[in-house]
Design a protein around this motif. Structure first.
Motif, PDB file in Angstrom:
ATOM      1  N   SER A  26       0.824  -1.202   0.000  1.00 30.66           N
ATOM      2  CA  SER A  26       0.000   0.000   0.000  1.00 30.66           C
ATOM      3  C   SER A  26       0.863   1.259   0.000  1.00 30.66           C
ATOM      4  CB  SER A  26      -0.919   0.018   1.223  1.00 30.66           C
ATOM      5  OG  SER A  26      -1.781  -1.093   1.216  1.00 30.66           O
ATOM      6  N   GLY A  27       0.433   2.234  -0.784  1.00 30.05           N
ATOM      7  CA  GLY A  27       1.114   3.519  -0.801  1.00 30.05           C
ATOM      8  C   GLY A  27       2.348   3.572  -1.660  1.00 30.05           C
ATOM      9  N   ALA A  28       2.578   2.560  -2.492  1.00 32.66           N
ATOM     10  CA  ALA A  28       3.770   2.544  -3.342  1.00 32.66           C
ATOM     11  C   ALA A  28       3.432   1.915  -4.684  1.00 32.66           C
ATOM     12  CB  ALA A  28       4.910   1.776  -2.678  1.00 32.66           C
ATOM     13  N   VAL A  29       4.189   2.301  -5.708  1.00 36.73           N
ATOM     14  CA  VAL A  29       4.035   1.706  -7.037  1.00 36.73           C
ATOM     15  C   VAL A  29       5.325   0.987  -7.396  1.00 36.73           C
ATOM     16  CG1 VAL A  29       4.711   3.890  -8.162  1.00 36.73           C
ATOM     17  CG2 VAL A  29       3.525   2.129  -9.475  1.00 36.73           C
ATOM     18  N   ARG A  30       5.188  -0.222  -7.882  1.00 35.17           N
ATOM     19  CA  ARG A  30       6.321  -1.034  -8.311  1.00 35.17           C
ATOM     20  C   ARG A  30       6.045  -1.549  -9.712  1.00 35.17           C
ATOM     21  NH1 ARG A  30       7.823   1.142  -4.386  1.00 35.17           N
ATOM     22  NH2 ARG A  30       8.678   0.274  -2.458  1.00 35.17           N
ATOM     23  N   TYR A  31       7.102  -1.865 -10.441  1.00 32.15           N
ATOM     24  CA  TYR A  31       6.888  -2.518 -11.735  1.00 32.15           C
ATOM     25  C   TYR A  31       7.628  -3.851 -11.751  1.00 32.15           C
ATOM     26  CZ  TYR A  31      11.549  -1.020 -13.330  1.00 32.15           C
ATOM     27  OH  TYR A  31      12.900  -0.828 -13.455  1.00 32.15           O
ATOM     28  N   ARG A 169       2.994   7.990 -14.253  1.00 35.16           N
ATOM     29  CA  ARG A 169       2.554   9.086 -13.379  1.00 35.16           C
ATOM     30  C   ARG A 169       1.190   8.767 -12.762  1.00 35.16           C
ATOM     31  NH1 ARG A 169       5.323  14.006 -13.879  1.00 35.16           N
ATOM     32  NH2 ARG A 169       6.718  14.148 -15.685  1.00 35.16           N
ATOM     33  N   ILE A 170       0.304   8.197 -13.582  1.00 32.85           N
ATOM     34  CA  ILE A 170      -1.036   7.867 -13.094  1.00 32.85           C
ATOM     35  C   ILE A 170      -0.955   6.771 -12.034  1.00 32.85           C
ATOM     36  CG2 ILE A 170      -3.254   6.874 -13.763  1.00 32.85           C
ATOM     37  CD1 ILE A 170      -2.817   8.302 -16.497  1.00 32.85           C
ATOM     38  N   ALA A 171      -0.152   5.733 -12.287  1.00 31.09           N
ATOM     39  CA  ALA A 171       0.025   4.671 -11.293  1.00 31.09           C
ATOM     40  C   ALA A 171       0.580   5.239  -9.988  1.00 31.09           C
ATOM     41  CB  ALA A 171       0.947   3.589 -11.848  1.00 31.09           C
ATOM     42  N   ALA A 172       1.508   6.187 -10.096  1.00 31.05           N
ATOM     43  CA  ALA A 172       2.087   6.806  -8.900  1.00 31.05           C
ATOM     44  C   ALA A 172       1.037   7.618  -8.145  1.00 31.05           C
ATOM     45  CB  ALA A 172       3.266   7.687  -9.293  1.00 31.05           C
ATOM     46  N   GLU A 173       0.130   8.253  -8.871  1.00 26.72           N
ATOM     47  CA  GLU A 173      -0.935   9.017  -8.218  1.00 26.72           C
ATOM     48  C   GLU A 173      -1.847   8.098  -7.401  1.00 26.72           C
ATOM     49  OE1 GLU A 173      -3.020  11.333 -11.093  1.00 26.72           O
ATOM     50  OE2 GLU A 173      -1.214  12.358 -11.801  1.00 26.72           O
ATOM     51  N   PHE A 174      -2.163   6.920  -7.945  1.00 19.81           N
ATOM     52  CA  PHE A 174      -2.980   5.971  -7.194  1.00 19.81           C
ATOM     53  C   PHE A 174      -2.232   5.487  -5.950  1.00 19.81           C
ATOM     54  CE2 PHE A 174      -5.623   5.972 -10.913  1.00 19.81           C
ATOM     55  CZ  PHE A 174      -6.887   5.623 -10.448  1.00 19.81           C
ATOM     56  N   ALA A 175      -0.931   5.303  -6.079  1.00 23.29           N
ATOM     57  CA  ALA A 175      -0.141   4.930  -4.902  1.00 23.29           C
ATOM     58  C   ALA A 175      -0.196   6.028  -3.849  1.00 23.29           C
ATOM     59  CB  ALA A 175       1.292   4.637  -5.306  1.00 23.29           C
ATOM     60  N   ASP A 176      -0.132   7.287  -4.294  1.00 28.52           N
ATOM     61  CA  ASP A 176      -0.214   8.404  -3.358  1.00 28.52           C
ATOM     62  C   ASP A 176      -1.567   8.444  -2.649  1.00 28.52           C
ATOM     63  OD1 ASP A 176       2.335   9.197  -4.005  1.00 28.52           O
ATOM     64  OD2 ASP A 176       1.698  10.711  -5.472  1.00 28.52           O
ATOM     65  N   ARG A 177      -2.579   7.879  -3.279  1.00 23.67           N
ATOM     66  CA  ARG A 177      -3.907   7.812  -2.661  1.00 23.67           C
ATOM     67  C   ARG A 177      -4.039   6.614  -1.712  1.00 23.67           C
ATOM     68  NH1 ARG A 177      -7.472   8.407  -8.098  1.00 23.67           N
ATOM     69  NH2 ARG A 177      -9.088   7.476  -6.757  1.00 23.67           N
ATOM     70  N   GLY A 178      -2.952   5.840  -1.583  1.00 22.70           N
ATOM     71  CA  GLY A 178      -2.928   4.758  -0.621  1.00 22.70           C
ATOM     72  C   GLY A 178      -3.059   3.361  -1.193  1.00 22.70           C
ATOM     73  N   TYR A 179      -3.200   3.236  -2.512  1.00 20.99           N
ATOM     74  CA  TYR A 179      -3.364   1.921  -3.118  1.00 20.99           C
ATOM     75  C   TYR A 179      -2.012   1.241  -3.333  1.00 20.99           C
ATOM     76  CZ  TYR A 179      -8.150   3.373  -4.047  1.00 20.99           C
ATOM     77  OH  TYR A 179      -9.442   3.803  -3.904  1.00 20.99           O
ATOM     78  N   ALA A 180      -2.026  -0.081  -3.288  1.00 21.89           N
ATOM     79  CA  ALA A 180      -0.838  -0.867  -3.644  1.00 21.89           C
ATOM     80  C   ALA A 180      -0.863  -1.063  -5.152  1.00 21.89           C
ATOM     81  CB  ALA A 180      -0.866  -2.213  -2.933  1.00 21.89           C
ATOM     82  N   MET A 181       0.195  -0.645  -5.831  1.00 17.10           N
ATOM     83  CA  MET A 181       0.206  -0.650  -7.292  1.00 17.10           C
ATOM     84  C   MET A 181       1.349  -1.513  -7.816  1.00 17.10           C
ATOM     85  SD  MET A 181      -2.325   1.294  -8.236  1.00 17.10           S
ATOM     86  CE  MET A 181      -1.938   1.398  -9.981  1.00 17.10           C
ATOM     87  N   LEU A 182       0.996  -2.491  -8.668  1.00 18.18           N
ATOM     88  CA  LEU A 182       1.993  -3.276  -9.382  1.00 18.18           C
ATOM     89  C   LEU A 182       1.709  -3.134 -10.871  1.00 18.18           C
ATOM     90  CD1 LEU A 182       4.328  -5.356  -9.433  1.00 18.18           C
ATOM     91  CD2 LEU A 182       2.586  -7.154  -9.452  1.00 18.18           C
ATOM     92  N   VAL A 183       2.701  -2.677 -11.620  1.00 22.05           N
ATOM     93  CA  VAL A 183       2.571  -2.502 -13.064  1.00 22.05           C
ATOM     94  C   VAL A 183       3.493  -3.507 -13.746  1.00 22.05           C
ATOM     95  CG1 VAL A 183       2.671  -0.873 -14.982  1.00 22.05           C
ATOM     96  CG2 VAL A 183       2.156  -0.041 -12.680  1.00 22.05           C
TER      97      VAL A 183
END
Length: 265
Positions: A26-31, A169-183
């Motif tokens: 949560s709160g971070a974006v990874r690829y 940038r969009i994935a990073a914005e979702f991470a800033d909103r608290g979501y766990a992001m995997l691209v």
């Protein structure tokens, strides 16, 4: 929320997906790097709890719970699994996702929702023709409408073209909103993200090998040897006396091939 893949693989000898370990939270974006047509979708299915790996295990907050993983992590735009048909209008895609989220799903509801996120003018456009960054924004916004979703696995946004910095940038914005992001991306996009230091792009699955250009084959013409536009061709220099053919070497009319011989050749 923290999702960890421990040495997961799929298929005989890892053909569908070679052994891989990664983590996103949560709160971070990874690829994560996954090449070939099939592997990005396989990795996305495993990372979101929708496919069981043949080896290794997947945990969410240190517990092995595929059901909990499926409930809390959305699988977005995975080829042949969750990607919308390219000919469906954007309003049609939105209406379907609103229905899955338990919202009003009429064409009017879809257009109003698109207006709220700033894309009302694209309502009648086939989603296959929508700008890659706008596509990612819309599909991710629709995914988080579902109750309980806390993370997103976004599969192969680079396959739609465009510059990686748009959807990253969009994935990073979702991470800033608290979501766990995997691209999940291919090699070229991974190398591009590695070079975008201003984005602090972090690879969840290990270092990416840089692209290496092949050296020219032996005997091949190099750039230094090639004739460039800046070097105009010179006129033929006159032959020296040693280079002028003698009379014996000059073919006469009698030596010329007949029409029949010429046709045979």
């Amino acid at each position: 929320m923290r999702i960890t893949l421990h040495d997961v693989s799929k298929g005989r000898a890892g053909q569908a997906l070679p052994s891989m370990s990664l983590e996103f939270h949560s709160g971070a974006v990874r690829y994560a790097l996954a090449e070939t047509e099939q592997r990005p979708t396989v990795l996305g299915l495993i990372a979101s709890g929708r496919m069981r790996p043949d080896t290794g295990r997947v945990t969410i907050d240190a517990a092995a719970s595929p059901k909990e993983l499926r409930r809390r992590v959305a699988l977005v735009d995975a080829p042949d699994v969750s990607d919308p048909h390219p000919d469906i209008t954007l309003a049609g895609v939105v209406g379907e996702e609103l229905m899955f989220a338990g919202r009003g799903a009429t064409p009017l509801h879809a257009r109003r929702w698109l207006g709220r996120v700033g894309y009302q003018e694209l309502a009648s456009v086939p989603i296959g023709s929508v700008d890659p960054a706008a596509r990612v924004r819309i599909l991710c916004e629709l995914a988080v409408l579902r109750e309980g979703v806390e993370g997103i696995v976004l599969v192969a946004p680079d396959r739609h073209g465009g510059s990686p910095d748009g959807w990253w940038r969009i994935a990073a914005e979702f991470a800033d909103r608290g979501y766990a992001m995997l691209v999940i991306v291919g090699g070229s996009a991974a190398v591009a993200l590695e070079r975008m230091h201003e984005f602090d792009a972090i690879n969840a699955s290990g270092p990416v090998e840089p692209l290496v250009l092949e050296r020219p084959d032996d005997g091949a013409v190099t750039d230094d040897e090639a004739v460039t536009d800046d070097e105009p061709l010179t006129e033929d220099e006159p032959l020296t006396e040693d280079e002028v053919p003698s009379e014996d070497e000059v073919p006469s009319e009698d030596d010329a091939p007949s029409d029949e011989e010429g046709e045979a050749r």
